[in-house]
Design a protein around this motif. Sequence first.
Motif, mmCIF file in Angstrom:
data_model
loop_
_atom_site.group_PDB
_atom_site.id
_atom_site.type_symbol
_atom_site.label_atom_id
_atom_site.label_comp_id
_atom_site.label_asym_id
_atom_site.label_seq_id
_atom_site.Cartn_x
_atom_site.Cartn_y
_atom_site.Cartn_z
ATOM 1 N N ALA A 66 0.768 -1.244 0.000
ATOM 2 C CA ALA A 66 0.000 0.000 0.000
ATOM 3 C C ALA A 66 0.802 1.298 0.000
ATOM 4 O O ALA A 66 0.212 2.370 -0.103
ATOM 5 N N TRP A 67 2.105 1.249 0.114
ATOM 6 C CA TRP A 67 2.885 2.484 0.200
ATOM 7 C C TRP A 67 3.201 3.038 -1.178
ATOM 8 O O TRP A 67 3.586 2.295 -2.079
ATOM 9 N N ASP A 68 3.101 4.347 -1.316
ATOM 10 C CA ASP A 68 3.370 5.002 -2.597
ATOM 11 C C ASP A 68 4.855 5.321 -2.804
ATOM 12 O O ASP A 68 5.229 5.883 -3.829
ATOM 13 N N GLY A 69 5.702 5.004 -1.842
ATOM 14 C CA GLY A 69 7.141 5.206 -1.974
ATOM 15 C C GLY A 69 7.640 6.567 -1.567
ATOM 16 O O GLY A 69 8.838 6.835 -1.608
ATOM 17 N N ARG A 70 6.729 7.454 -1.159
ATOM 18 C CA ARG A 70 7.141 8.807 -0.753
ATOM 19 C C ARG A 70 7.395 8.875 0.744
ATOM 20 O O ARG A 70 6.711 8.235 1.533
ATOM 21 N N LEU A 71 8.399 9.685 1.103
ATOM 22 C CA LEU A 71 8.697 9.940 2.504
ATOM 23 C C LEU A 71 8.213 11.332 2.867
ATOM 24 O O LEU A 71 8.274 12.233 2.029
ATOM 25 N N PRO A 72 7.753 11.541 4.078
ATOM 26 C CA PRO A 72 7.557 10.506 5.083
ATOM 27 C C PRO A 72 6.348 9.634 4.751
ATOM 28 O O PRO A 72 5.420 10.069 4.066
#
Length: 175
Positions: free
Chosen positions: A16-22
């Motif tokens: 589910a993560w879009d790869g952007r921080l934070p």
Amino acid sequence: MNSKALKIAQEALDIAWDGRLPVNPALLASKLLVDVKDAAGDVVKSTIVVRGVAGTELLGASSQVRLEQTPDGFRFLCEYNSDEISYRNRFVVAHEIGHILLGHVHAGEAMLCHHEYGDTSAQMTQANAFAAALLMPERFLRQVFDGVKSLQQMAEVFGVSNQAASYRIKALRLL
């Protein structure tokens, strides 16, 4: 025990993560579906809803999470004290997602968390390890670690407290 938490955190990031921080734990949670057994014993998919509420609604707790049945099916409801500072809320939300994905939350029981330092119960330790791994993914933390000049700078990159960043760095044996 924490290896399970770390594995599940990585799986959640992969799904589910879009790869952007934070990492945005509330956004990540909205993209996850969790298996829950209904009254007949059948496995159904449940959503996770995250919302900030006034601290007074939490009866002195920092957050709560519960599994509830709605007309549309089951949902996990994670509520956090929106009066708290943002980096604390991000960790609290990630911690509660950990409780959900680690199977600590059951229908009909609200799990209130006070997030007091020194609570070393197995479930709290697992949820904390999950939250740290979710908010500070190992691969990215190792990349960033070599380029930052201070713990504060590291914490800012990942949107966490200095204490959370210090814990994760030590857990990964980078110091």
